[in-house]
Design a protein around this motif. Sequence first.
Motif, mmCIF file in Angstrom:
data_model
loop_
_atom_site.group_PDB
_atom_site.id
_atom_site.type_symbol
_atom_site.label_atom_id
_atom_site.label_comp_id
_atom_site.label_asym_id
_atom_site.label_seq_id
_atom_site.Cartn_x
_atom_site.Cartn_y
_atom_site.Cartn_z
ATOM 1 N N TYR A 1 -147.300 -15.942 -19.167
ATOM 2 C CA TYR A 1 -146.777 -15.492 -17.880
ATOM 3 C C TYR A 1 -146.421 -16.665 -16.959
ATOM 4 O O TYR A 1 -145.620 -16.520 -16.044
ATOM 5 C CB TYR A 1 -147.791 -14.585 -17.172
ATOM 6 N N SER A 2 -147.009 -17.827 -17.176
ATOM 7 C CA SER A 2 -146.772 -18.956 -16.278
ATOM 8 C C SER A 2 -145.309 -19.406 -16.310
ATOM 9 O O SER A 2 -144.746 -19.798 -15.287
ATOM 10 C CB SER A 2 -147.690 -20.125 -16.640
ATOM 11 N N GLY A 3 -144.701 -19.356 -17.502
ATOM 12 C CA GLY A 3 -143.285 -19.709 -17.588
ATOM 13 C C GLY A 3 -142.409 -18.705 -16.875
ATOM 14 O O GLY A 3 -141.423 -19.067 -16.208
ATOM 15 N N LEU A 4 -142.761 -17.423 -16.991
ATOM 16 C CA LEU A 4 -141.991 -16.370 -16.313
ATOM 17 C C LEU A 4 -142.121 -16.485 -14.796
ATOM 18 O O LEU A 4 -141.149 -16.304 -14.062
ATOM 19 C CB LEU A 4 -142.473 -14.998 -16.780
ATOM 20 N N ILE A 5 -143.338 -16.801 -14.339
ATOM 21 C CA ILE A 5 -143.565 -16.933 -12.893
ATOM 22 C C ILE A 5 -142.690 -18.042 -12.321
ATOM 23 O O ILE A 5 -142.083 -17.895 -11.254
ATOM 24 C CB ILE A 5 -145.061 -17.208 -12.605
ATOM 25 N N ALA A 6 -142.614 -19.168 -13.028
ATOM 26 C CA ALA A 6 -141.785 -20.279 -12.554
ATOM 27 C C ALA A 6 -140.325 -19.859 -12.414
ATOM 28 O O ALA A 6 -139.659 -20.187 -11.425
ATOM 29 C CB ALA A 6 -141.909 -21.461 -13.513
ATOM 30 N N SER A 7 -139.818 -19.115 -13.381
ATOM 31 C CA SER A 7 -138.419 -18.687 -13.323
ATOM 32 C C SER A 7 -138.199 -17.631 -12.242
ATOM 33 O O SER A 7 -137.137 -17.588 -11.612
ATOM 34 C CB SER A 7 -137.990 -18.140 -14.689
ATOM 35 N N ILE A 8 -139.185 -16.757 -12.027
ATOM 36 C CA ILE A 8 -139.079 -15.751 -10.955
ATOM 37 C C ILE A 8 -139.054 -16.441 -9.591
ATOM 38 O O ILE A 8 -138.222 -16.120 -8.728
ATOM 39 C CB ILE A 8 -140.248 -14.752 -11.038
ATOM 40 N N VAL A 9 -139.950 -17.416 -9.395
ATOM 41 C CA VAL A 9 -139.970 -18.170 -8.130
ATOM 42 C C VAL A 9 -138.660 -18.935 -7.953
ATOM 43 O O VAL A 9 -138.094 -18.994 -6.851
ATOM 44 C CB VAL A 9 -141.175 -19.139 -8.100
ATOM 45 N N GLY A 10 -138.156 -19.512 -9.051
ATOM 46 C CA GLY A 10 -136.890 -20.233 -8.978
ATOM 47 C C GLY A 10 -135.741 -19.355 -8.527
ATOM 48 O O GLY A 10 -134.832 -19.818 -7.832
#
Length: 720
Positions: free
Chosen positions: A37-46
Motif C-alpha cells: 500500500y505504501s507505493g499506492l499511497i505515494a501515487s495517490i498523494v502525488g
Amino acid sequence: MIEFKNLQYDFSAGLAIFFIAIPMSLGIALACGAPLYSGLIASIVGGILVAPLSGSSLGISGAAAGLVVIMLSSIESLGFSAFLLTVFIAGMCQILMGLTKMGTIAHYFPSAVIKGMLTGVGAIIFIKQIPHAVGYDFDYEGDLSFFQSDNFSSFSELTHMFDAFSPTATTIAVLSLIILIIWEHPALKISNFVQLLHVVILGVLVNEYLRLYYPDLALKESHLVSLPVAKTMGDLFEQMHSPDFSQLSNPVIYISAITLAFVASLETLIAVEAVDRLDMYKRVTPTNRELIVQGIGNMTSSLLGGLPLTQVIVRSSISIQSGAKTKAAGFISGIVLLMTVFLIPDWFNKIPLASLASILLVTSYKLMRPSIVAKMYEAGIYHFLPFCATVLGLIFTDFLTGILIGFACALVSVIAENYKSALYFRETHIGNKIIFRLSENVSFLNKANLKQTFDHLPRHSEVVIDATRSTYLDYDVFEVICDFKEEAPLKDIHVTLQNVRGFGVLEPVQNVKAQTYESQQALTPAQVLEILKEGNAHFINNLKVNRNLFEQINDTQDNQFPMAIILSCMDSRTSVELIFDQGLGDVFSTRIAGNIVNEDILGSMEYACSVAGSKLIVILGHTHCGAIKGACAEVKLDHLTGLLEKIQPSVDSVCSQHNIMAIGNDDVLIQAVSKENVMLMVKQVKQRSPLLNNLYQLGKIDIVGAMYDIETGRVLFYDN
C-alpha cells in the motif's frame, strides 16, 4: 487548475496514468521491501495533493523507481517506520532547498543529457516490457535497473523469458499491439485513452473467457495486476503506517534523509526539464516552487505510510501522449486511484500485465524515436557523445548512475569544446527595447544566465538578439534562443534575431559591399524602397549590417552608383545614412531646411536618376521640424524668409482643411503641415521636372514621401 474546455482531454489522460500507475507503484513497493500500500499511497498523494499545488502543467508525481536502491537500504537498516521518518525529514529538506532557490540548478542540465534520459528511459522500458508481453513476470513493473531482483540483467532476461512463456499472454500482447498500431493511423486516430481502454478490455475479456471455458489456458494471478484487497475498512487502515518520531535522536536518520532529499530533488528537476520540453505549449515550471511542493508531498506521504515520491518521466510522458492539457490530469488520476483502492480492487485485478506491457511498449517507442538520435547527431560530437553516454548509462546501470554518467560526459565535452574564455552577452535597455549583443564565444555555461534573463523579461517588450560578433555559439544556448523566440508571442514580446546563424563554430558575417553598376541596375524602385525600410528597421533596433568603411572607400574611389536620392531636412538629427543603415556610395543625400524643392535640388535629382542611375527619390520630412514651426509662426529673418515662403502653401492647405486662420503653436497641426509639405514636394518634383516625371511614368524610378520620427527613429512611408 481545471479548465472545462480541456476537461475531456485531461480526464482521458488521467485514466491512462491510473492504469499504469497501479502496477508500477506496487512493483516499486515490492522491490524495496515496503508494504504494497505504501507505493499506492505515494501515487495517490502525488495526484491529489502535489498536482494541484505544483507549478508543472503536465508533470506527474508518484513512487519513483530511481529511489529503489536508497529505499531498500534504508528500510533494511532502519525498519519501515524509521524509514518513514527519513522521508518526513527529507520533505522538510526539500522545502528548505526550494526556499533557498536551489531549484535553479535545473537550468544547468545540458539538453543532451535531458534528451538522452528520455531516450534511455524509453529504451529501458521497451526492453523490460518484452518479458511481460510473453508472460515472464518475475521482475517487478517499473524496474529501471540493469541488474534485476530476479538475479538476471535486462538483456539476460530476454534469453530466459521463454522458460515461462505463456501463449495466452503473448496473444493478448500481440492483439493489443495491433489495436494500438491501427489506431495510430492518421485516418483512424482517436484519443490515447480510448486506445488504452480497448486494449485493457480486450485483455480482460480474453482471459475471462479462457478462465470460464479453458481454465488451463487462462492467466494465473501472477500474470495479472495484484492490487491488495482489504476485506474491511479496518484492514485497510491497518496497512497504513506512521513515522517513528522516537528515532529523531538517531544520526543515521538525518544522513539517510539528506541523501534521499538530494536524489529525489535531482530526479524531480531532471524530470521537470524533460516534461517542459515535451509540452507543446512550452510552459515553464517554476523549479523552486516544485521543490517546495515535492517536499510537502513527501511529508504528507510519510505521515500516511507512503513511499517518497518524485516527478516521474514515464507517467508524465504517458499523460502527454494521452492528450493532457493541464495538471488536472494528475489530479484525476489520483482521485480514480484512491476510489479504486477503496471500492473496486477486485475488478482491477483482472487486468493482464501483458495488456499493460503492450501499452508501455508503444509509449517507450515514442520516447526513443530515431529522429531524436538523428537530431542529436547533427548537433555535433560534443552533444552526441553525452547523449549516447546518458542512454547507455541508463540501460547498463540504473537511473541515477546513468544520469551522473551523462553529466560527467557533458562536463568533459564542455571543457573540450570551450577551452577558450566563456564570454556571453551585453544587455542594453533603450525604453522598452532590450538588446542582447552576444560575444565572440558563448558556451553552455551561459545557458542558465541567458534562460533566466529571458524568463524575467517584461510583457509587451521588444527584444533584439544580435550575434554579429559571435564566432562560436553553443548548441544549448542556440536552443534557448530558438525556444524563446517560439514562446515570445505568448507574452506579447517581439523578438528580432540579427545574424543568429546556427550553432557551433560560426562563419564570420560577410561585409556588405558598396553598390556597383551591376547591383544598382538589377534593382527595381520597389526593391530599393524595401532596402531602405529594412535599413530603418536595423536603425531602430540599434543594429547595423557589417561594413568595412575603409574597404568601401577603396571600392568607390573611381565611381559611384547610389540606388536612391534622399531629400531631407538639414536638422542635425536626420542623417539619412544612419537612419537607413547605408554606407559609402549607397545613396545621394541632399539636405536643406524644411526639405523644400528648388531649382538646384531638382537639378541634383535629375543628375542622380538620369545620369547616375538612381531608382528612387525620397522626400523625407521629420517631426518637430524647426523650419515648419517657423513657417507656421510666419517668422521673418533675412534669407530664411524666402525659404519659409516655400512652405507657406502647406500651411495654407492645413488652415483651409481645418477652417482656421493660423496654426499657432498647435503641435498636431504643425505635424499636419509637415506631412502636407512632404506630399506637396513630391507633387512638385513631378510637376516641375518633365525629365523625372517621364522616368516616373515609365516605371524606371519612383518618387515617395516619408516622415522620420525623431523620438522613435522610425520612418513612415506615405502611399502615393
